[in-house]
Design a protein around this motif. Structure first.
Motif: not given
Length: 310
Positions: A5-10, A17-20, A34-39, A67-71
């Motif tokens: 998860v840390l590598a994907a976030l970095q 790219r914005p990820v949460a 959106p890397d992983k599909a969620l309900p 939920v923590h946004p990383h914009n």
């Protein structure tokens, strides 16, 4: 946080790219959207957190999530080192934008006029390709020169920039749209351009125009619904005295005369002996009027509007 998860976030931060990052509070499990599909409901919460740029707590199906946004950082690309840009740049920095000024005219884009700002002296289309506007970028063209504005707008319309604004009148923008249509842009895409740039606040000076531009940029980022100007309240007719409130500052009632004052009261004179100021009824129905001054017969005399000193 697991190494994956840390590598994907970095990697997402490097790619801007914005990820949460979603954390399940019961067991600490984490995932990226959106890397992983969620309900559906959880995905909507993550999307709202990215849009609002604010962390959220949500409980779905009995599970509590954080939920923590990383914009990516907010950016503003200003094309044209003009006077409006000198006023806009410090305002945008205060709002949290990382500003870049693009202008191939080195005499305009100088460190003295824009201290501490990233300056790009390449041609506008080449500079825009390198800067690569994304969904966290606002593009504002201020040169009012098609040779500089059009190439920048051409690249901006192909990007995900959340705001695109161009300086110029409606007639100028109509010609600009025709030129961009020749470059292959559809009408829907050109509708993204805010022109004339800025909110309609009747701005005149460079600082006022810069303020209107920044206000429109913030409104576009926050998704604010901007309405038209407030309608003017219809003013009642001047003869309708009931429409005006009573009290201090209200309109005076029309001057009336007591019947006992006689016909001379209507001519502006009192009814008493010697032209008294009060009417025969003993009440001030008619205010005393100063008699009109005789016309001046000499050029050195005072103007007719001046009254003699007493």
């Amino acid at each position: 946080m697991t190494p994956d998860v840390l590598a994907a976030l970095q990697a997402a931060q490097v790619a801007k790219r914005p990820v949460a990052l979603l954390t399940r509070l019961s067991d600490g499990e984490q995932c990226l959207w959106p890397d992983k599909a969620l309900p559906g409901a959880l995905a909507e919460t993550a999307q709202a957190a990215l849009r609002d740029d604010a962390a959220q707590n949500v409980t779905l199906d009995g599970e509590a999530w954080f939920v923590h946004p990383h914009n990516p950082p907010l950016r503003m690309i200003v094309v044209g080192a003009v006077h409006i840009a000198q006023a806009l740049v410090p305002m945008a920095q205060t709002t949290g934008f990382a500003v870049t000024v693009v202008d191939p005219r080195r005499a305009w884009a100088t460190a003295d006029r824009f201290p501490g700002i990233t300056l790009v002296h390449e041609w506008t289309d080449d500079a825009m390709v390198v800067l690569a506007p994304d969904s966290r970028t606002a593009v504002v063209t201020l040169t009012h020169d098609p040779k500089l504005d059009d190439p920048a707008l051409d690249v901006a319309l192909k990007s995900d920039a959340f705001y695109i604004g161009a300086l110029g009148s409606r007639r100028t923008h109509a010609k600009r749209v025709a030129r961009l249509a020749e470059l292959g842009h559809a009408e829907a895409a050109m509708g993204r351009i805010h022109a004339p740039v800025g909110l309609n606040i009747a701005a005149v000076t460079a600082s006022e125009i810069a303020l209107s531009i920044l206000a429109e940029v913030v409104a576009a980022r926050r998704g604010a619904a901007l309405g038209g100007p407030a309608p003017l309240r219809p003013r009642p007719p001047r003869h309708d005295l009931r429409a005006y409130p009573a009290g201090r500052g209200a309109r005076r009632r029309p001057r009336t005369y007591h019947p006992a004052a006689g016909p001379r009261a209507e001519e502006g004179h009192g009814a008493g002996p010697g032209g008294d100021r009060r009417a025969a009824a003993g009440r001030p129905w008619q205010r005393h009027r100063r008699p009109a001054r005789a016309p001046a017969t000499c050029r050195r005399m005072r103007p007719r509007t001046a009254w003699p000193m007493r």
